[in-house]
Design a protein around this motif. Structure first.
Motif, PDB file in Angstrom:
ATOM      1  N   ALA A 212      12.740  41.676  53.969  1.00 50.21           N
ATOM      2  CA  ALA A 212      13.872  40.960  53.379  1.00 50.21           C
ATOM      3  C   ALA A 212      13.432  39.595  52.845  1.00 50.21           C
ATOM      4  CB  ALA A 212      14.993  40.805  54.406  1.00 50.21           C
ATOM      5  N   LEU A 213      12.575  38.901  53.588  1.00 56.41           N
ATOM      6  CA  LEU A 213      12.090  37.594  53.144  1.00 56.41           C
ATOM      7  C   LEU A 213      11.200  37.729  51.904  1.00 56.41           C
ATOM      8  CD1 LEU A 213      11.355  35.949  56.599  1.00 56.41           C
ATOM      9  CD2 LEU A 213      13.193  35.367  55.003  1.00 56.41           C
ATOM     10  N   GLN A 214      10.398  38.780  51.858  1.00 53.59           N
ATOM     11  CA  GLN A 214       9.560  39.010  50.685  1.00 53.59           C
ATOM     12  C   GLN A 214      10.431  39.311  49.460  1.00 53.59           C
ATOM     13  OE1 GLN A 214       6.980  42.438  50.793  1.00 53.59           O
ATOM     14  NE2 GLN A 214       5.544  41.482  49.377  1.00 53.59           N
ATOM     15  N   SER A 215      11.460  40.119  49.640  1.00 53.31           N
ATOM     16  CA  SER A 215      12.374  40.422  48.535  1.00 53.31           C
ATOM     17  C   SER A 215      13.064  39.158  48.039  1.00 53.31           C
ATOM     18  CB  SER A 215      13.416  41.453  48.974  1.00 53.31           C
ATOM     19  OG  SER A 215      12.797  42.679  49.244  1.00 53.31           O
ATOM     20  N   GLN A 216      13.434  38.307  48.979  1.00 51.65           N
ATOM     21  CA  GLN A 216      14.076  37.046  48.615  1.00 51.65           C
ATOM     22  C   GLN A 216      13.118  36.172  47.808  1.00 51.65           C
ATOM     23  OE1 GLN A 216      14.510  34.122  51.698  1.00 51.65           O
ATOM     24  NE2 GLN A 216      16.416  33.323  50.813  1.00 51.65           N
ATOM     25  N   ALA A 217      11.852  36.103  48.222  1.00 54.68           N
ATOM     26  CA  ALA A 217      10.868  35.292  47.502  1.00 54.68           C
ATOM     27  C   ALA A 217      10.658  35.818  46.084  1.00 54.68           C
ATOM     28  CB  ALA A 217       9.544  35.270  48.265  1.00 54.68           C
ATOM     29  N   LEU A 218      10.602  37.132  45.941  1.00 52.45           N
ATOM     30  CA  LEU A 218      10.462  37.720  44.608  1.00 52.45           C
ATOM     31  C   LEU A 218      11.675  37.410  43.740  1.00 52.45           C
ATOM     32  CD1 LEU A 218       8.893  41.187  45.472  1.00 52.45           C
ATOM     33  CD2 LEU A 218       7.818  39.325  44.211  1.00 52.45           C
ATOM     34  N   ALA A 219      12.859  37.476  44.326  1.00 45.79           N
ATOM     35  CA  ALA A 219      14.083  37.183  43.584  1.00 45.79           C
ATOM     36  C   ALA A 219      14.119  35.718  43.154  1.00 45.79           C
ATOM     37  CB  ALA A 219      15.307  37.524  44.421  1.00 45.79           C
ATOM     38  N   LYS A 220      13.664  34.811  44.030  1.00 46.37           N
ATOM     39  CA  LYS A 220      13.623  33.391  43.667  1.00 46.37           C
ATOM     40  C   LYS A 220      12.663  33.152  42.509  1.00 46.37           C
ATOM     41  CE  LYS A 220      14.981  31.146  47.954  1.00 46.37           C
ATOM     42  NZ  LYS A 220      14.548  30.246  49.046  1.00 46.37           N
ATOM     43  N   ALA A 221      11.513  33.801  42.550  1.00 47.84           N
ATOM     44  CA  ALA A 221      10.543  33.651  41.464  1.00 47.84           C
ATOM     45  C   ALA A 221      11.130  34.180  40.148  1.00 47.84           C
ATOM     46  CB  ALA A 221       9.247  34.383  41.806  1.00 47.84           C
ATOM     47  N   GLY A 222      11.840  35.299  40.214  1.00 44.70           N
ATOM     48  CA  GLY A 222      12.486  35.847  39.023  1.00 44.70           C
ATOM     49  C   GLY A 222      13.554  34.917  38.482  1.00 44.70           C
ATOM     50  N   LYS A 223      14.287  34.292  39.380  1.00 44.34           N
ATOM     51  CA  LYS A 223      15.324  33.346  38.970  1.00 44.34           C
ATOM     52  C   LYS A 223      14.700  32.129  38.277  1.00 44.34           C
ATOM     53  CE  LYS A 223      19.080  30.552  40.800  1.00 44.34           C
ATOM     54  NZ  LYS A 223      19.826  30.142  41.982  1.00 44.34           N
ATOM     55  N   GLU A 224      13.605  31.619  38.818  1.00 42.21           N
ATOM     56  CA  GLU A 224      12.923  30.480  38.210  1.00 42.21           C
ATOM     57  C   GLU A 224      12.374  30.849  36.834  1.00 42.21           C
ATOM     58  OE1 GLU A 224      10.023  29.282  41.092  1.00 42.21           O
ATOM     59  OE2 GLU A 224      11.562  28.579  42.491  1.00 42.21           O
ATOM     60  N   ARG A 225      11.815  32.057  36.708  1.00 44.17           N
ATOM     61  CA  ARG A 225      11.307  32.526  35.415  1.00 44.17           C
ATOM     62  C   ARG A 225      12.428  32.610  34.391  1.00 44.17           C
ATOM     63  NH1 ARG A 225       8.224  35.950  38.040  1.00 44.17           N
ATOM     64  NH2 ARG A 225       9.715  37.641  37.933  1.00 44.17           N
ATOM     65  N   ALA A 226      13.573  33.138  34.810  1.00 48.46           N
ATOM     66  CA  ALA A 226      14.713  33.271  33.898  1.00 48.46           C
ATOM     67  C   ALA A 226      15.237  31.902  33.470  1.00 48.46           C
ATOM     68  CB  ALA A 226      15.821  34.083  34.567  1.00 48.46           C
ATOM     69  N   GLU A 227      15.287  30.952  34.393  1.00 45.15           N
ATOM     70  CA  GLU A 227      15.747  29.601  34.051  1.00 45.15           C
ATOM     71  C   GLU A 227      14.786  28.929  33.072  1.00 45.15           C
ATOM     72  OE1 GLU A 227      16.135  27.836  37.915  1.00 45.15           O
ATOM     73  OE2 GLU A 227      18.124  28.711  38.233  1.00 45.15           O
ATOM     74  N   ARG A 228      13.478  29.131  33.275  1.00 49.92           N
ATOM     75  CA  ARG A 228      12.486  28.575  32.350  1.00 49.92           C
ATOM     76  C   ARG A 228      12.642  29.214  30.971  1.00 49.92           C
ATOM     77  NH1 ARG A 228       8.247  29.367  35.291  1.00 49.92           N
ATOM     78  NH2 ARG A 228       7.691  31.382  34.416  1.00 49.92           N
ATOM     79  N   GLN A 229      12.863  30.530  30.938  1.00 49.01           N
ATOM     80  CA  GLN A 229      13.040  31.234  29.674  1.00 49.01           C
ATOM     81  C   GLN A 229      14.299  30.736  28.956  1.00 49.01           C
ATOM     82  OE1 GLN A 229      10.773  33.166  28.365  1.00 49.01           O
ATOM     83  NE2 GLN A 229      11.921  33.695  26.549  1.00 49.01           N
ATOM     84  N   LEU A 230      15.370  30.487  29.701  1.00 45.72           N
ATOM     85  CA  LEU A 230      16.600  29.949  29.087  1.00 45.72           C
ATOM     86  C   LEU A 230      16.342  28.583  28.454  1.00 45.72           C
ATOM     87  CD1 LEU A 230      19.414  30.938  31.610  1.00 45.72           C
ATOM     88  CD2 LEU A 230      19.251  31.602  29.209  1.00 45.72           C
ATOM     89  N   ARG A 231      15.564  27.740  29.128  1.00 44.67           N
ATOM     90  CA  ARG A 231      15.249  26.421  28.550  1.00 44.67           C
ATOM     91  C   ARG A 231      14.441  26.573  27.257  1.00 44.67           C
ATOM     92  NH1 ARG A 231      14.452  25.310  34.027  1.00 44.67           N
ATOM     93  NH2 ARG A 231      12.188  25.472  33.824  1.00 44.67           N
ATOM     94  N   LEU A 232      13.493  27.509  27.245  1.00 41.50           N
ATOM     95  CA  LEU A 232      12.708  27.753  26.039  1.00 41.50           C
ATOM     96  C   LEU A 232      13.581  28.274  24.901  1.00 41.50           C
ATOM     97  CD1 LEU A 232       9.503  29.376  27.601  1.00 41.50           C
ATOM     98  CD2 LEU A 232       9.661  27.139  26.484  1.00 41.50           C
ATOM     99  N   ILE A 233      14.527  29.134  25.220  1.00 35.37           N
ATOM    100  CA  ILE A 233      15.442  29.679  24.206  1.00 35.37           C
ATOM    101  C   ILE A 233      16.298  28.562  23.627  1.00 35.37           C
ATOM    102  CG2 ILE A 233      17.481  31.142  23.882  1.00 35.37           C
ATOM    103  CD1 ILE A 233      16.110  33.138  25.862  1.00 35.37           C
TER     104      ILE A 233
END
Length: 111
Positions: free
Chosen positions: A49-70
């Motif tokens: 569960a903690l590993q899944s959470q860490a992966l989800a956080k990384a995905g969220k950060e990637r998406a936020e960075r992509q939104l800023r680039l857009i």
């Protein structure tokens, strides 16, 4: 770049932005705090569960960075600076922009 090409890239960027925004709720839920009943869940389940959470956080950060680039690319379109390399000022190949419309550099400067 022609007005038609700029509009094509604007629509592509807006579509990408909408896709990221529409999936943001699922990313927020997945990256939230992990609550597990310590009595009924084993150590490996907690680790999973903690590993899944860490992966989800990384995905969220990637998406936020992509939104800023857009958003930055949309601003460059409005300022008529879209498609120009930030390093040398030369036009970025439109095929490169089709692959990633948020790219900031021509192929030579990106090396």
């Amino acid at each position: 770049m022609s007005p038609e090409e700029l509009e094509k890239f604007r629509q592509l960027l807006l579509t990408l932005r909408e896709e990221l925004i529409s999936t943001s709720e699922a990313r927020d839920e997945a990256s939230g705090t992990v609550h597990l009943d310590q009595q009924s869940v084993g150590r490996l389940s907690r680790m999973d569960a903690l590993q899944s959470q860490a992966l989800a956080k990384a995905g969220k950060e990637r998406a936020e960075r992509q939104l800023r680039l857009i958003e930055a690319a949309l601003v460059r379109i409005d300022k008529d600076e879209f498609g120009e390399c930030l390093e040398c000022g030369e036009p970025i190949n439109p095929k490169r922009l089709e692959i990633d419309p948020t790219t900031l550099y021509c192929i030579e400067c990106a090396r």
